[in-house]
Design a protein around this motif. Structure first.
Motif, PDB file in Angstrom:
ATOM      1  N   SER A   1       7.556   0.299   7.822  1.00  0.00           N
ATOM      2  CA  SER A   1       7.142  -0.854   7.120  1.00  0.00           C
ATOM      3  C   SER A   1       6.161  -0.516   6.153  1.00  0.00           C
ATOM      4  CB  SER A   1       6.472  -1.872   7.893  1.00  0.00           C
ATOM      5  OG  SER A   1       7.276  -2.136   9.096  1.00  0.00           O
ATOM      6  N   PHE A   2       5.265   0.464   6.203  1.00  0.00           N
ATOM      7  CA  PHE A   2       4.466   0.973   5.313  1.00  0.00           C
ATOM      8  C   PHE A   2       4.122   2.295   5.631  1.00  0.00           C
ATOM      9  CE2 PHE A   2       2.201  -2.060   7.615  1.00  0.00           C
ATOM     10  CZ  PHE A   2       1.502  -1.316   8.290  1.00  0.00           C
ATOM     11  N   PRO A   3       3.814   3.185   4.670  1.00  0.00           N
ATOM     12  CA  PRO A   3       3.340   4.532   5.098  1.00  0.00           C
ATOM     13  C   PRO A   3       1.839   4.559   5.837  1.00  0.00           C
ATOM     14  CG  PRO A   3       3.878   4.389   2.647  1.00  0.00           C
ATOM     15  CD  PRO A   3       3.858   3.019   3.354  1.00  0.00           C
TER      16      PRO A   3
ATOM     17  N   THR B   1       6.391  10.741  24.144  1.00  0.00           N
ATOM     18  CA  THR B   1       6.927   9.589  23.344  1.00  0.00           C
ATOM     19  C   THR B   1       6.730   9.733  21.803  1.00  0.00           C
ATOM     20  OG1 THR B   1       6.585   7.985  25.425  1.00  0.00           O
ATOM     21  CG2 THR B   1       7.179   7.106  23.119  1.00  0.00           C
ATOM     22  N   PRO B   2       7.564   9.700  20.841  1.00  0.00           N
ATOM     23  CA  PRO B   2       7.452   9.698  19.556  1.00  0.00           C
ATOM     24  C   PRO B   2       6.408   8.632  19.107  1.00  0.00           C
ATOM     25  CG  PRO B   2       9.770  10.328  20.058  1.00  0.00           C
ATOM     26  CD  PRO B   2       9.122   9.632  21.243  1.00  0.00           C
ATOM     27  N   PHE B   3       5.477   9.098  18.183  1.00  0.00           N
ATOM     28  CA  PHE B   3       4.901   8.021  17.605  1.00  0.00           C
ATOM     29  C   PHE B   3       5.427   7.081  17.050  1.00  0.00           C
ATOM     30  CE2 PHE B   3       1.892   6.771  13.989  1.00  0.00           C
ATOM     31  CZ  PHE B   3       1.036   6.208  14.645  1.00  0.00           C
ATOM     32  N   GLU B   4       6.654   7.294  16.309  1.00  0.00           N
ATOM     33  CA  GLU B   4       7.250   6.141  15.974  1.00  0.00           C
ATOM     34  C   GLU B   4       7.794   5.221  16.618  1.00  0.00           C
ATOM     35  OE1 GLU B   4      11.267   6.242  12.795  1.00  0.00           O
ATOM     36  OE2 GLU B   4      10.566   7.875  13.643  1.00  0.00           O
ATOM     37  N   ALA B   5       8.175   5.616  17.875  1.00  0.00           N
ATOM     38  CA  ALA B   5       8.713   4.799  18.874  1.00  0.00           C
ATOM     39  C   ALA B   5       7.539   3.969  19.513  1.00  0.00           C
ATOM     40  CB  ALA B   5       9.515   5.557  20.125  1.00  0.00           C
ATOM     41  N   ALA B   6       6.104   4.470  19.700  1.00  0.00           N
ATOM     42  CA  ALA B   6       5.392   3.808  20.121  1.00  0.00           C
ATOM     43  C   ALA B   6       4.823   2.877  19.474  1.00  0.00           C
ATOM     44  CB  ALA B   6       4.368   4.865  20.762  1.00  0.00           C
ATOM     45  N   ILE B   7       4.781   2.857  17.992  1.00  0.00           N
ATOM     46  CA  ILE B   7       4.253   1.741  17.378  1.00  0.00           C
ATOM     47  C   ILE B   7       5.216   0.566  16.862  1.00  0.00           C
ATOM     48  CG2 ILE B   7       2.620   3.458  16.227  1.00  0.00           C
ATOM     49  CD1 ILE B   7       4.013   3.224  13.558  1.00  0.00           C
TER      50      ILE B   7
ATOM     51  N   SER C   1       0.851  -1.198   0.048  1.00  0.00           N
ATOM     52  CA  SER C   1       0.085   0.298  -0.046  1.00  0.00           C
ATOM     53  C   SER C   1       0.764   1.318  -0.010  1.00  0.00           C
ATOM     54  CB  SER C   1      -1.025  -0.133   1.208  1.00  0.00           C
ATOM     55  OG  SER C   1      -1.625   0.911   1.312  1.00  0.00           O
ATOM     56  N   ASP C   2       0.226   2.339  -0.776  1.00  0.00           N
ATOM     57  CA  ASP C   2       1.070   3.660  -0.566  1.00  0.00           C
ATOM     58  C   ASP C   2       0.668   4.425   0.590  1.00  0.00           C
ATOM     59  OD1 ASP C   2       2.538   3.674  -3.028  1.00  0.00           O
ATOM     60  OD2 ASP C   2       0.531   3.203  -3.852  1.00  0.00           O
ATOM     61  N   LEU C   3      -0.463   4.142   1.268  1.00  0.00           N
ATOM     62  CA  LEU C   3      -0.846   4.765   2.495  1.00  0.00           C
ATOM     63  C   LEU C   3      -1.765   3.909   3.479  1.00  0.00           C
ATOM     64  CD1 LEU C   3      -0.922   7.209   4.312  1.00  0.00           C
ATOM     65  CD2 LEU C   3      -2.716   7.895   3.145  1.00  0.00           C
TER      66      LEU C   3
ATOM     67  N   PHE D   1       1.352  10.754  11.221  1.00  0.00           N
ATOM     68  CA  PHE D   1       1.786  10.093   9.973  1.00  0.00           C
ATOM     69  C   PHE D   1       3.252   9.736  10.006  1.00  0.00           C
ATOM     70  CE2 PHE D   1       3.792  11.129   5.872  1.00  0.00           C
ATOM     71  CZ  PHE D   1       3.276  10.140   5.085  1.00  0.00           C
ATOM     72  N   LEU D   2       3.175   8.591   9.217  1.00  0.00           N
ATOM     73  CA  LEU D   2       4.709   8.141   9.224  1.00  0.00           C
ATOM     74  C   LEU D   2       4.918   7.635   7.888  1.00  0.00           C
ATOM     75  CD1 LEU D   2       5.677   6.325  12.692  1.00  0.00           C
ATOM     76  CD2 LEU D   2       6.853   8.218  11.626  1.00  0.00           C
ATOM     77  N   PRO D   3       6.029   8.210   7.244  1.00  0.00           N
ATOM     78  CA  PRO D   3       6.257   7.578   5.804  1.00  0.00           C
ATOM     79  C   PRO D   3       6.864   6.165   5.963  1.00  0.00           C
ATOM     80  CG  PRO D   3       7.799   8.979   6.340  1.00  0.00           C
ATOM     81  CD  PRO D   3       6.953   9.025   7.425  1.00  0.00           C
ATOM     82  N   ARG D   4       6.895   5.601   4.750  1.00  0.00           N
ATOM     83  CA  ARG D   4       7.774   4.352   4.511  1.00  0.00           C
ATOM     84  C   ARG D   4       9.106   4.428   4.740  1.00  0.00           C
ATOM     85  NH1 ARG D   4       5.812  -0.093   1.660  1.00  0.00           N
ATOM     86  NH2 ARG D   4       4.951   1.678   0.244  1.00  0.00           N
ATOM     87  N   SER D   5      10.142   3.816   5.566  1.00  0.00           N
ATOM     88  CA  SER D   5      11.466   3.838   5.513  1.00  0.00           C
ATOM     89  C   SER D   5      11.984   2.596   5.426  1.00  0.00           C
ATOM     90  CB  SER D   5      11.793   4.534   6.936  1.00  0.00           C
ATOM     91  OG  SER D   5      11.266   3.630   8.006  1.00  0.00           O
ATOM     92  N   LYS D   6      11.472   1.493   5.486  1.00  0.00           N
ATOM     93  CA  LYS D   6      12.113   0.000   4.954  1.00  0.00           C
ATOM     94  C   LYS D   6      11.601  -0.089   3.621  1.00  0.00           C
ATOM     95  CE  LYS D   6      11.535  -0.972   9.998  1.00  0.00           C
ATOM     96  NZ  LYS D   6      10.791  -1.965  10.938  1.00  0.00           N
ATOM     97  N   PRO D   7      12.710  -0.529   3.093  1.00  0.00           N
ATOM     98  CA  PRO D   7      12.625  -1.131   1.562  1.00  0.00           C
ATOM     99  C   PRO D   7      11.583  -2.129   1.537  1.00  0.00           C
ATOM    100  CG  PRO D   7      14.923  -0.587   1.740  1.00  0.00           C
ATOM    101  CD  PRO D   7      14.178  -0.883   3.160  1.00  0.00           C
TER     102      PRO D   7
END
Length: 276
Positions: free
Chosen positions: A217-219, A205-211, A181-183, A260-266
């Protein structure tokens, strides 16, 4: 919230947006729109929350993205197999909303007005949605006639006891699908709590850390009004000021988080599994 509060939230004008900005404690709208504007004929997934009016607005949002922008061409909707918190969208609800909106008797005639309500625009829109379903533009993750409580790997994870951190381990097919998925839009309070493990993190706590492992893994977009103590991604000073007030800001439904978090893992990159 009162009916007046809800009406105010539904106003979409610029002045209304500014007026309620103070109630959006984490607001990633600009980053999200910048990201979307670079998509071309992309795929968006909705992990649904409530049926009824909220499902209608989800469909309107999806219709806007597909019909009026070049950014999205395909939408997948993910219901739950049981109404876990009473009003959750289940497979039959998806078709039911179409049927209801195309039934003139569904809309009551205003008091004192004996004329037929102007349904032309709604009928045209919902007919377009039906065409989108037939064309594979709008998709339900499971058949709409899937019995409640049945075995359906594409949907049963949403009502499992696991936090969404564990998706790759406990629902690998679903995880691999969402990676395409793109989002992925997670709607509502329950999905938010499952995203962050239903842990009462420090609010800053940053959202990125909490999830956890889902990050990158995906946007991912979470749209949530606060109805439980679990809150992350809010500045410490803001949270402490609200905590010192008499307002029950964590649970009263007046405050919102747009995360919102973008994809960062290929795509295709292997990662350690988070097990039990």
């Amino acid at each position: 919230m009162s009916a007046t509060d809800i009406e105010h939230l539904q106003v979409v004008g610029k002045d209304a947006q500014v007026a309620r900005q103070q109630f959006i404690l984490k607001d990633d709208q600009e980053q999200l729109w910048r990201y979307l504007s670079f998509l071309e004929a992309g795929r968006v997934d909705f992990v649904l929350d409530n049926s009824g009016f909220e499902l209608f607005t989800d469909l309107v949002f999806a219709d806007f993205l597909v019909t009026y922008t070049p950014y999205v061409a395909t939408v997948y909707f993910h219901p739950k197999l049981i109404p876990w918190f009473v009003s959750d969208v289940t497979p039959p609800d998806f078709q039911h909303v179409f049927t209801s909106l195309l039934d003139p008797s569904f809309f009551p005639t205003p008091v004192g007005d004996t004329s037929t309500p102007p349904l032309e625009h709604i009928t045209r829109m919902v007919t377009r949605w039906e065409q989108y379903v037939e064309q594979g533009i709008f998709n339900l993750s499971v058949p709409s006639d899937t019995p409640l409580g049945s075995h359906a790997p594409a949907a049963e994870f949403w009502t499992s006891p696991w936090p969404y951190w564990s998706m790759e381990f406990h629902a690998p097919e679903l995880f691999e699908s969402l990676k395409k998925s793109d989002l992925v839009i997670f709607k509502g309070d329950l999905n938010y709590r499952k995203l962050v493990g239903d842990v009462r993190w420090p609010t800053w706590t940053p959202f990125e850390a909490a999830i956890g492992p889902l990050a990158g893994s995906f946007p991912l977009l979470s749209l949530r009004t606060n109805k439980a103590d679990v809150v992350v991604g809010v500045d410490k000073e803001v949270a402490e000021k609200l905590d010192s007030s008499s307002e029950e800001w964590r649970v009263n439904g007046r405050y919102a988080l747009i995360s919102f978090l973008p994809r960062s893992k290929p795509v295709g990159l292997g990662r350690p599994h988070l097990g039990e």
